[in-house]
Design a protein around this motif. Sequence first.
Motif, PDB file in Angstrom:
ATOM      1  N   LEU A   1       0.790  -1.113   0.123  1.00 13.62           N
ATOM      2  CA  LEU A   1       0.120   0.035   0.297  1.00 13.62           C
ATOM      3  C   LEU A   1       0.820   1.284   0.050  1.00 13.62           C
ATOM      4  O   LEU A   1       0.509   2.267  -0.726  1.00 13.62           O
ATOM      5  CB  LEU A   1      -0.880   0.113   1.214  1.00 13.62           C
ATOM      6  N   LEU A   2       2.061   1.271   0.771  1.00 11.46           N
ATOM      7  CA  LEU A   2       2.736   2.420   0.728  1.00 11.46           C
ATOM      8  C   LEU A   2       3.610   2.540  -0.609  1.00 11.46           C
ATOM      9  O   LEU A   2       3.517   3.729  -1.075  1.00 11.46           O
ATOM     10  CB  LEU A   2       3.901   2.437   2.014  1.00 11.46           C
ATOM     11  N   ARG A   3       3.936   1.525  -1.163  1.00 10.04           N
ATOM     12  CA  ARG A   3       4.661   1.746  -2.669  1.00 10.04           C
ATOM     13  C   ARG A   3       3.615   2.345  -3.640  1.00 10.04           C
ATOM     14  O   ARG A   3       3.764   2.879  -4.322  1.00 10.04           O
ATOM     15  CB  ARG A   3       5.349   0.360  -2.850  1.00 10.04           C
ATOM     16  N   GLY A   4       2.370   1.660  -3.509  1.00 13.28           N
ATOM     17  CA  GLY A   4       1.468   1.897  -4.537  1.00 13.28           C
ATOM     18  C   GLY A   4       1.052   3.401  -4.414  1.00 13.28           C
ATOM     19  O   GLY A   4       0.618   4.073  -5.336  1.00 13.28           O
ATOM     20  N   HIS A   5       0.896   3.870  -2.873  1.00 13.98           N
ATOM     21  CA  HIS A   5       0.903   5.394  -2.783  1.00 13.98           C
ATOM     22  C   HIS A   5       1.528   6.523  -3.218  1.00 13.98           C
ATOM     23  O   HIS A   5       1.569   7.347  -3.806  1.00 13.98           O
ATOM     24  CB  HIS A   5       0.318   5.645  -1.146  1.00 13.98           C
ATOM     25  N   GLN A   6       2.940   5.759  -2.968  1.00  9.26           N
ATOM     26  CA  GLN A   6       4.189   6.795  -3.531  1.00  9.26           C
ATOM     27  C   GLN A   6       4.129   6.878  -5.092  1.00  9.26           C
ATOM     28  O   GLN A   6       4.494   7.939  -5.756  1.00  9.26           O
ATOM     29  CB  GLN A   6       5.401   5.976  -2.988  1.00  9.26           C
ATOM     30  N   LYS A   7       3.800   5.783  -5.742  1.00  9.82           N
ATOM     31  CA  LYS A   7       3.816   5.811  -7.216  1.00  9.82           C
ATOM     32  C   LYS A   7       2.594   5.960  -7.915  1.00  9.82           C
ATOM     33  O   LYS A   7       2.426   6.152  -8.937  1.00  9.82           O
ATOM     34  CB  LYS A   7       4.374   4.322  -7.734  1.00  9.82           C
ATOM     35  N   ALA A   8       1.555   6.368  -6.984  1.00 12.25           N
ATOM     36  CA  ALA A   8       0.397   6.707  -7.474  1.00 12.25           C
ATOM     37  C   ALA A   8      -0.522   5.370  -8.366  1.00 12.25           C
ATOM     38  O   ALA A   8      -1.088   5.758  -9.285  1.00 12.25           O
ATOM     39  CB  ALA A   8      -0.003   7.967  -8.278  1.00 12.25           C
ATOM     40  N   ASN A   9      -0.097   4.291  -7.933  1.00 14.70           N
ATOM     41  CA  ASN A   9      -0.575   3.081  -8.728  1.00 14.70           C
ATOM     42  C   ASN A   9      -1.559   2.319  -7.950  1.00 14.70           C
ATOM     43  O   ASN A   9      -1.360   1.650  -6.809  1.00 14.70           O
ATOM     44  CB  ASN A   9       0.732   2.154  -8.635  1.00 14.70           C
ATOM     45  N   THR A  10      -2.795   2.730  -8.488  1.00 11.60           N
ATOM     46  CA  THR A  10      -3.960   2.071  -7.567  1.00 11.60           C
ATOM     47  C   THR A  10      -4.016   0.480  -7.964  1.00 11.60           C
ATOM     48  O   THR A  10      -4.913  -0.133  -7.144  1.00 11.60           O
ATOM     49  CB  THR A  10      -5.220   2.568  -8.187  1.00 11.60           C
ATOM     50  N   CYS A  11      -3.054  -0.084  -8.787  1.00 10.73           N
ATOM     51  CA  CYS A  11      -3.332  -1.488  -9.095  1.00 10.73           C
ATOM     52  C   CYS A  11      -2.993  -2.072  -7.911  1.00 10.73           C
ATOM     53  O   CYS A  11      -3.166  -3.226  -7.524  1.00 10.73           O
ATOM     54  CB  CYS A  11      -2.505  -1.622 -10.032  1.00 10.73           C
ATOM     55  N   LEU A  12      -1.733  -1.882  -6.989  1.00  9.14           N
ATOM     56  CA  LEU A  12      -1.361  -2.350  -5.924  1.00  9.14           C
ATOM     57  C   LEU A  12      -2.307  -2.587  -4.838  1.00  9.14           C
ATOM     58  O   LEU A  12      -2.294  -3.353  -3.790  1.00  9.14           O
ATOM     59  CB  LEU A  12      -0.026  -1.664  -5.266  1.00  9.14           C
ATOM     60  N   GLU A  13      -3.403  -1.629  -4.568  1.00  2.00           N
ATOM     61  CA  GLU A  13      -4.330  -1.626  -3.646  1.00  2.00           C
ATOM     62  C   GLU A  13      -5.357  -3.015  -3.814  1.00  2.00           C
ATOM     63  O   GLU A  13      -5.736  -3.787  -3.293  1.00  2.00           O
ATOM     64  CB  GLU A  13      -5.252  -0.564  -3.743  1.00  2.00           C
ATOM     65  N   GLU A  14      -5.711  -2.941  -5.333  1.00  3.83           N
ATOM     66  CA  GLU A  14      -6.219  -4.004  -5.806  1.00  3.83           C
ATOM     67  C   GLU A  14      -5.594  -5.461  -5.413  1.00  3.83           C
ATOM     68  O   GLU A  14      -6.480  -6.397  -5.252  1.00  3.83           O
ATOM     69  CB  GLU A  14      -6.999  -3.838  -7.336  1.00  3.83           C
ATOM     70  N   VAL A  15      -4.333  -5.456  -5.685  1.00  3.92           N
ATOM     71  CA  VAL A  15      -3.496  -6.735  -5.579  1.00  3.92           C
ATOM     72  C   VAL A  15      -3.597  -7.141  -4.114  1.00  3.92           C
ATOM     73  O   VAL A  15      -3.773  -8.220  -3.813  1.00  3.92           O
ATOM     74  CB  VAL A  15      -1.969  -6.660  -5.872  1.00  3.92           C
ATOM     75  N   VAL A  16      -3.531  -6.105  -2.935  1.00  3.86           N
ATOM     76  CA  VAL A  16      -3.624  -6.458  -1.682  1.00  3.86           C
ATOM     77  C   VAL A  16      -5.049  -6.776  -1.432  1.00  3.86           C
ATOM     78  O   VAL A  16      -5.259  -7.627  -0.727  1.00  3.86           O
ATOM     79  CB  VAL A  16      -3.570  -5.142  -0.906  1.00  3.86           C
ATOM     80  N   LYS A  17      -6.138  -6.515  -2.092  1.00  2.34           N
ATOM     81  CA  LYS A  17      -7.365  -6.850  -1.711  1.00  2.34           C
ATOM     82  C   LYS A  17      -7.634  -8.358  -2.251  1.00  2.34           C
ATOM     83  O   LYS A  17      -8.272  -9.042  -1.798  1.00  2.34           O
ATOM     84  CB  LYS A  17      -8.361  -6.103  -2.240  1.00  2.34           C
ATOM     85  N   ALA A  18      -6.985  -8.504  -3.494  1.00  2.00           N
ATOM     86  CA  ALA A  18      -6.952 -10.061  -3.871  1.00  2.00           C
ATOM     87  C   ALA A  18      -6.201 -10.883  -3.010  1.00  2.00           C
ATOM     88  O   ALA A  18      -6.572 -12.153  -2.863  1.00  2.00           O
ATOM     89  CB  ALA A  18      -6.549  -9.793  -5.493  1.00  2.00           C
ATOM     90  N   ALA A  19      -5.163 -10.401  -2.460  1.00  3.70           N
ATOM     91  CA  ALA A  19      -4.354 -11.322  -1.515  1.00  3.70           C
ATOM     92  C   ALA A  19      -4.984 -11.713  -0.338  1.00  3.70           C
ATOM     93  O   ALA A  19      -5.002 -12.590   0.103  1.00  3.70           O
ATOM     94  CB  ALA A  19      -2.925 -10.496  -1.324  1.00  3.70           C
ATOM     95  N   LEU A  20      -5.725 -10.555   0.174  1.00  4.47           N
ATOM     96  CA  LEU A  20      -6.605 -10.829   1.291  1.00  4.47           C
ATOM     97  C   LEU A  20      -7.758 -11.912   1.089  1.00  4.47           C
ATOM     98  O   LEU A  20      -8.072 -12.806   1.706  1.00  4.47           O
ATOM     99  CB  LEU A  20      -7.439  -9.516   1.743  1.00  4.47           C
ATOM    100  N   THR A  21      -8.539 -11.801  -0.110  1.00  3.24           N
ATOM    101  CA  THR A  21      -9.434 -12.648  -0.601  1.00  3.24           C
ATOM    102  C   THR A  21      -8.694 -13.980  -0.498  1.00  3.24           C
ATOM    103  O   THR A  21      -9.472 -15.055  -0.567  1.00  3.24           O
ATOM    104  CB  THR A  21     -10.375 -12.099  -1.860  1.00  3.24           C
ATOM    105  N   GLY A  22      -7.622 -14.245  -1.494  1.00  6.23           N
ATOM    106  CA  GLY A  22      -6.996 -15.265  -1.607  1.00  6.23           C
ATOM    107  C   GLY A  22      -6.554 -16.134  -0.416  1.00  6.23           C
ATOM    108  O   GLY A  22      -6.694 -17.380  -0.306  1.00  6.23           O
TER     109      GLY A  22
END
Length: 769
Positions: free
Chosen positions: A434-455
Amino acid sequence: MSLSSTGSPDTTSRRRRPAEHAQDSSSEHDPLLGYSNEQAHDRLCGAQHADSSTSSSQHSLYSATKCTAAYACACPSHHACEDSWEESQNKKTIRAENEVEANKLVNNYRFGFRKWKSHVTERPFEGRSDVVKELYSELNVIKPHSGPGHFITCGNLAYVLLFGWWVSLAYFLVGTLMFITVTGVPYGKLCWKLCCYFLWPFGNPIHKMGNTLRRCCERAPDCECSMEAEEDNSPFLLPSPTEVPVPEMPDRPLRTPYWRRFATYVWLLLGYPPLVVVHSLACFISWILVFTIPVFKMNARTLGVILLLPPEDVSISAGSQRKHQGYETRALLCCYHAANWYYYKYTIDGINVFAANLLPLVIVALVTGYIDRENKYASSDVKFTIAIGSIIPLSYYIGMGIASISAQSNFAVGAVVNATFGSITELTFYITALLRGHQKANTCLEEVVKAALTGTLLGCILFIPGICMIIGGLRHSEQRFNSRSAGVSCALLFISIGGVFAPTLFSKAYGNLVCDSCTNSTGANSTSNSSGPFVCHNCHYDLSNGTLFHNHVQPLVYTVCALLPVAYIIGLLFTLKTHSHIYNIHVGEVQGMNHSNESHLTVSGHHGTVVHWSRWRSLVILILATVLTSACADLATEHIQPILSQPNISQYFIGVTVLAMVPEIPEIVNGIQFALQNNISLSLEVGSCIAVQVCMLQIPILVLFNAFYDVGFVLIFSDQHLWASIFSVILVNYIFMDGKCDYFQGTALVVVYLILLAQYYFAPSPAGC
């Protein structure tokens, strides 16, 4: 030390119900109980035609089981017998070797504690099985064998292909070099002998010659000094006979001391160094393969002992026959098999050999990740793979540290340690991403985190129980577990899933559906006046417009994240305090345990118990492993972008598989080991506890972190995450209802899990990726 069983049933219920002691987690058939669970079930429900003598013998064998013929006839139906069996299953007796292991075993059955299979204390070597003793034995004991054909095995043949030919070739070349030097001829002869030896070393021991045999050879240099001339009648596996003193011959020249010979330094400068490289390479390969550790021991002993002896002291014999009676005997190397499949049990200071072998990945990941910033020596794909792989041993070390501290501490300290470090691996990765996605303005990493939680949820609810049921069911036709405790876990799962996905359902009920573009069947856009059906793309619920998110959705998220930890604490109080009789754990000694229906059994303190890791050492390892996990997670998220950019793989699939399940591999291994030992209850609890902690602890912590440092994490999941999780909880609750499982039910769970993975694999990538 006296350990209670977490609960004491009343006297009336104790008289009504038989105190059936369940099977110990360390063996399929408990010798202390006299029969296994399956046999006990048959005796409980099939004793209606048993005579009184059989009943009395059963009573004398196991006084706590009141399974007489009269009681069996009291069962009016098969259903009543099943109910009484179910009640008896709720009472478990676990055996403990010492106080520390007893505390660890009790913690395994407690809700909220991390389940741990391995021992946290050193086990007495004398009490281990012959198979385990063979793993830790040195290769210097001569054993009887049936003949040369006994050594023709798949492992030994594989040794010739993997090691034997090139190690023998190295000895031939070094021996030739020693002959060229003239001074090193004795070492050349030794190398040529070892050249033949290492091509097929099995059953041919290497001895160190004593003074008596050496003097015999010196008197008759032309005579072949064979150690096989006469077979020794002394028994094998016993200490060698003592050397018989022989008076010194006055005319015999004294030997030059080893370190005063010129040949010694020629050997150490020219012959020994290349063999160091050869044997070191063989040691590395054989150790990494784990099952070929005997080859490692053979090469290490040769390098450290045999090659540093005077050449005249080394004697290689064909076969396992001993020297003449009266001669000094000292076996240096006796290898019979190059591979042993039981080496998966091998441990180093309490750590499994596989986890120890994976630990260097951490160093490789840190060096390649932080030094090779320009990807000159390794690509981003390689760095990501190494960083993710390094999390596996770190998770194992964290689990060992948690189990060690919990086993040596009281309940409160153990609960705090489990709650603090139990989810540290996953949280570290999520927060870093989440920190790296926020620094790079990459919303994809937030979706990846949610996918990892669900996985993680799907893997713990479906895959871990399913694979444990399959593997356990292949060994045991049917396995039983405490359905009431499983019902408590399922209820907590329902609460967890309902709370986590409540904001998602709320947003779908009140949010505005917004689409990026809409076209009708004729190809005109939505602004034209043409009629016909419209096709819309990238539709989602817009929460940024208006006050819906800030005034309604966000307060709901905070409310849910405040209630979920409260529910977790209530679950702890329910299972550990007010209704602890659901588990009803008894602790007894391995030797001389007195079987009774009392809830409190005493475990005598075993003096001299050696703990692998002390409290302070465990704490230091926990902190160090957490820091290293943070560094590896940072490297994984830094180099994940090329993985996410793959056009044929959905980002959802990467999140629910690699990022979700790799940190859980040690837990999966623990669950499988429990299932193999017919302790399916703990196998099922492994997945349930992780899933509950994800919903009730990890997600609230992520929301709390986002409240203090806004990284754009919004607790709104996609439809696929929502319905996959809800369906999984409903399915697993149905499977757990009857308190019985087999490999077919496990197959059903795994197949459903694979179907969901296929959906994620073919799903389009989320918006912003």
